[in-house]
Design a protein around this motif. Sequence first.
Motif, PDB file in Angstrom:
ATOM      1  N   LEU A   1     -12.434   0.571 -21.512  1.00 37.74           N
ATOM      2  CA  LEU A   1     -13.001  -0.396 -22.193  1.00 37.74           C
ATOM      3  C   LEU A   1     -13.296  -1.644 -21.337  1.00 37.74           C
ATOM      4  O   LEU A   1     -13.394  -2.765 -22.074  1.00 37.74           O
ATOM      5  CB  LEU A   1     -12.211  -0.802 -23.510  1.00 37.74           C
ATOM      6  CG  LEU A   1     -12.262   0.226 -24.452  1.00 37.74           C
ATOM      7  CD1 LEU A   1     -11.403  -0.109 -25.690  1.00 37.74           C
ATOM      8  CD2 LEU A   1     -13.671   0.561 -24.937  1.00 37.74           C
TER       9      LEU A   1
ATOM     10  N   ARG B   1     -18.190  -6.427 -31.346  1.00 36.35           N
ATOM     11  CA  ARG B   1     -17.735  -6.123 -30.509  1.00 36.35           C
ATOM     12  C   ARG B   1     -16.519  -4.950 -30.569  1.00 36.35           C
ATOM     13  O   ARG B   1     -16.279  -3.958 -30.151  1.00 36.35           O
ATOM     14  CB  ARG B   1     -17.291  -6.901 -29.216  1.00 36.35           C
ATOM     15  CG  ARG B   1     -16.960  -6.466 -27.947  1.00 36.35           C
ATOM     16  CD  ARG B   1     -17.792  -5.820 -27.208  1.00 36.35           C
ATOM     17  NE  ARG B   1     -17.260  -4.780 -26.295  1.00 36.35           N
ATOM     18  CZ  ARG B   1     -17.441  -4.900 -24.978  1.00 36.35           C
ATOM     19  NH1 ARG B   1     -17.744  -6.041 -24.601  1.00 36.35           N
ATOM     20  NH2 ARG B   1     -16.710  -4.153 -24.358  1.00 36.35           N
ATOM     21  N   PRO B   2     -15.592  -5.458 -31.547  1.00 34.08           N
ATOM     22  CA  PRO B   2     -14.429  -4.420 -31.803  1.00 34.08           C
ATOM     23  C   PRO B   2     -15.031  -3.353 -32.185  1.00 34.08           C
ATOM     24  O   PRO B   2     -14.147  -2.217 -31.837  1.00 34.08           O
ATOM     25  CB  PRO B   2     -13.623  -5.249 -32.775  1.00 34.08           C
ATOM     26  CG  PRO B   2     -13.827  -6.931 -32.229  1.00 34.08           C
ATOM     27  CD  PRO B   2     -15.303  -6.668 -32.031  1.00 34.08           C
ATOM     28  N   LEU B   3     -15.929  -3.152 -33.084  1.00 33.28           N
ATOM     29  CA  LEU B   3     -16.192  -1.852 -33.627  1.00 33.28           C
ATOM     30  C   LEU B   3     -17.213  -1.135 -32.607  1.00 33.28           C
ATOM     31  O   LEU B   3     -16.993   0.168 -32.773  1.00 33.28           O
ATOM     32  CB  LEU B   3     -17.184  -2.182 -34.790  1.00 33.28           C
ATOM     33  CG  LEU B   3     -16.590  -2.609 -36.026  1.00 33.28           C
ATOM     34  CD1 LEU B   3     -17.566  -2.719 -37.170  1.00 33.28           C
ATOM     35  CD2 LEU B   3     -15.412  -2.128 -36.508  1.00 33.28           C
TER      36      LEU B   3
ATOM     37  N   ARG C   1      -9.730  -2.042 -37.500  1.00 33.56           N
ATOM     38  CA  ARG C   1     -11.008  -1.712 -36.941  1.00 33.56           C
ATOM     39  C   ARG C   1     -11.475  -0.445 -37.734  1.00 33.56           C
ATOM     40  O   ARG C   1     -12.261   0.491 -37.216  1.00 33.56           O
ATOM     41  CB  ARG C   1     -10.945  -1.407 -35.556  1.00 33.56           C
ATOM     42  CG  ARG C   1     -10.534  -2.505 -34.658  1.00 33.56           C
ATOM     43  CD  ARG C   1     -11.020  -2.847 -33.617  1.00 33.56           C
ATOM     44  NE  ARG C   1     -10.362  -3.818 -32.745  1.00 33.56           N
ATOM     45  CZ  ARG C   1     -10.520  -4.212 -31.375  1.00 33.56           C
ATOM     46  NH1 ARG C   1     -11.474  -3.374 -30.533  1.00 33.56           N
ATOM     47  NH2 ARG C   1      -9.985  -5.128 -31.106  1.00 33.56           N
TER      48      ARG C   1
ATOM     49  N   ASP D   1     -16.238  -0.946 -29.426  1.00 30.53           N
ATOM     50  CA  ASP D   1     -14.987  -0.480 -28.774  1.00 30.53           C
ATOM     51  C   ASP D   1     -14.593   0.761 -29.500  1.00 30.53           C
ATOM     52  O   ASP D   1     -14.351   1.768 -28.957  1.00 30.53           O
ATOM     53  CB  ASP D   1     -14.060  -1.521 -28.770  1.00 30.53           C
ATOM     54  CG  ASP D   1     -14.375  -2.390 -27.788  1.00 30.53           C
ATOM     55  OD1 ASP D   1     -15.497  -2.452 -26.881  1.00 30.53           O
ATOM     56  OD2 ASP D   1     -13.623  -3.372 -27.668  1.00 30.53           O
ATOM     57  N   VAL D   2     -14.402   0.734 -30.818  1.00 27.30           N
ATOM     58  CA  VAL D   2     -13.821   1.831 -31.502  1.00 27.30           C
ATOM     59  C   VAL D   2     -14.956   2.949 -31.285  1.00 27.30           C
ATOM     60  O   VAL D   2     -14.381   4.316 -31.059  1.00 27.30           O
ATOM     61  CB  VAL D   2     -13.827   1.687 -33.120  1.00 27.30           C
ATOM     62  CG1 VAL D   2     -13.662   2.798 -33.866  1.00 27.30           C
ATOM     63  CG2 VAL D   2     -12.599   0.607 -33.372  1.00 27.30           C
TER      64      VAL D   2
ATOM     65  N   PHE E   1      -5.374  -0.324 -32.430  1.00 26.37           N
ATOM     66  CA  PHE E   1      -5.720  -1.779 -32.091  1.00 26.37           C
ATOM     67  C   PHE E   1      -4.617  -2.317 -33.129  1.00 26.37           C
ATOM     68  O   PHE E   1      -4.326  -2.078 -33.982  1.00 26.37           O
ATOM     69  CB  PHE E   1      -7.085  -2.163 -32.437  1.00 26.37           C
ATOM     70  CG  PHE E   1      -8.123  -1.325 -31.100  1.00 26.37           C
ATOM     71  CD1 PHE E   1      -8.464  -2.075 -30.026  1.00 26.37           C
ATOM     72  CD2 PHE E   1      -8.666  -0.331 -31.823  1.00 26.37           C
ATOM     73  CE1 PHE E   1      -9.034  -1.421 -29.189  1.00 26.37           C
ATOM     74  CE2 PHE E   1      -9.715   0.278 -30.777  1.00 26.37           C
ATOM     75  CZ  PHE E   1      -9.906  -0.055 -29.650  1.00 26.37           C
TER      76      PHE E   1
END
Lengths: 258, 240
Positions: B57, A152-154, B81, A156-157, B77
């Motif tokens: 987000l 999920r973090p990627l 990332r 978001d990116v 962040f």
Amino acid sequence: MARLNARGLLSLRGAVLPLGALSLWWMVTSLGLVRGPLVVTPVQVVAVPFLDASGRELWAALGTSMARVLAGGLIGGLIGLTAGYLTGLYRLAALGLSPTVHSIRQVALFAWIPLLTAWFGNGEATKLVFTALSAFFPLFLATEQGIRQVPRPLVDVASVLNLTYLTRITKLYLPAALPSIYIGLQIAVLSAWIGTIGAEYAIGNGRGLGSFIASGRDQFRMDIVLAGVITLAAGGVLLNSLATRLSHALSPWTKDLR
Amino acid sequence: MNAHLTHAVVIRDLSRSFKGKTVLDHISLDIPAGQFVALLGESGSGKTTLLRALAGLDDDAESKGHYSRPDNVSVLFQDSRLLPWKTVIDNVKLGLRRPDARAAAEAMLADVGLGDKATAWPSTLSGGQKQRASLARSLLRAPALLLADEPFGALDALTRLRMQALLMRLVEHQRPTIILVTHDVDEALLLADRILVLKDGHIAEDHAVSLAHPRHQHQTELSLLRARLLASLGVEAGNL
Ligand SMILES: Nc1ncnc2c1ncn2[C@@H]1O[C@H](COP(=O)(O)OP(=O)(O)O)[C@@H](O)[C@H]1O
Ligand SMILES: [Mg+2]
């Protein structure tokens, strides 16, 4: 030749059992301890693809099977990849497609052969479709799984960077799913190989390693059958190593992790 | 505050809750263009939630109220990332469609001190280097608004000081509006023009810090504000 180091010696441990079995087979047959029309020596098996008229057909049969596994595997693999991508990413596709595929998968692979011969006849089409089917399922499952597990973090990116749809697919979803897809590819390649040989063996006509083994069996030629089976195993090893090489070549960033 | 100042960020009655639990409760806030805002608050006070709302987000939250902010936003962040399958430079210019993207990325990497790491894989970088690359990726887009969520929180103390200095040097020319979430009161005091404290879903404190840069921890004005901020965060200064 390079000197054998400790690691090289260790890796030879795995060869002890097969070599032992081979020597036993060789001893038992050449000393005449067992006799019979179906008893052949290792030397006969190794010689048959070179010295025997029927045995020499092995090479053409191997070539045909390889072409068949690559063609059928490519078709089924690409469809599996696409379908898995769609069901992995889109709820709608998952709802529409996944239950069907997952239940069809429960049918044992070889149970398809009667059905496929009824639909596509006793020729090339059935063999190709069966090979494609064998490659389809592993790649479908692995791709679906891999796409679902994109962190999920990627994601978001990607959304913060305003990546276009195409960039998201090629630079985020597919590479992130690759480790899983590679495992699927390894299974798919072997499954497609078994599928090809199995279809040839079951249908019996036409050229191919499966039909080669089947005709050896019908002529009670144990040397031909064994040469065919050994080639079948070697073909599997070859395809597996091709799949591994392809995986490594396509993911250079994992080099330090291997 | 000057009425004709252009505000980069305007927030009105912004509320966010998760499964009925209210995290942000009718927040209103104006941030002038170019202002460096530090956002403090206890863990779980909703700092990340506010930042993610501004970044767009937070489609998993129940949302009320509205905000306006520039289109060109970068987010930094806490974890860098970077995409593991892209080299450092490809990460930095990811998604940029300028014809000179590569050259610009190289220049930006040199600027953050990673000129020799352009073609390295992210897995070969240290934590500080990764965060530099992440900073380069954010600033290469010349954002009008930079949202940073504890970007130096996971770094060791020395690296953190270097990164703070680097950030100040890099934004000196670009002058983006910045919202920096941090749990480090000193970081806020040394860097920000304005310090907010988020508490019980709303902005509980709002301090301007007009002291010129570079600042030192021991300046009197900062010491007074530090004691006050620590108190509002539930830490009594001098008890350590
Ligand atoms: N996606 C989410 N789903 C459910 N609860 C969440 C979610 N994101 C944050 N929260 C809750 O909202 C509160 C504030 O979280 P957060 O904004 O991350 O705080 P902070 O960044 O200040 O530490 C916490 O209680 C957290 O559990
Ligand atoms: Mg947080």
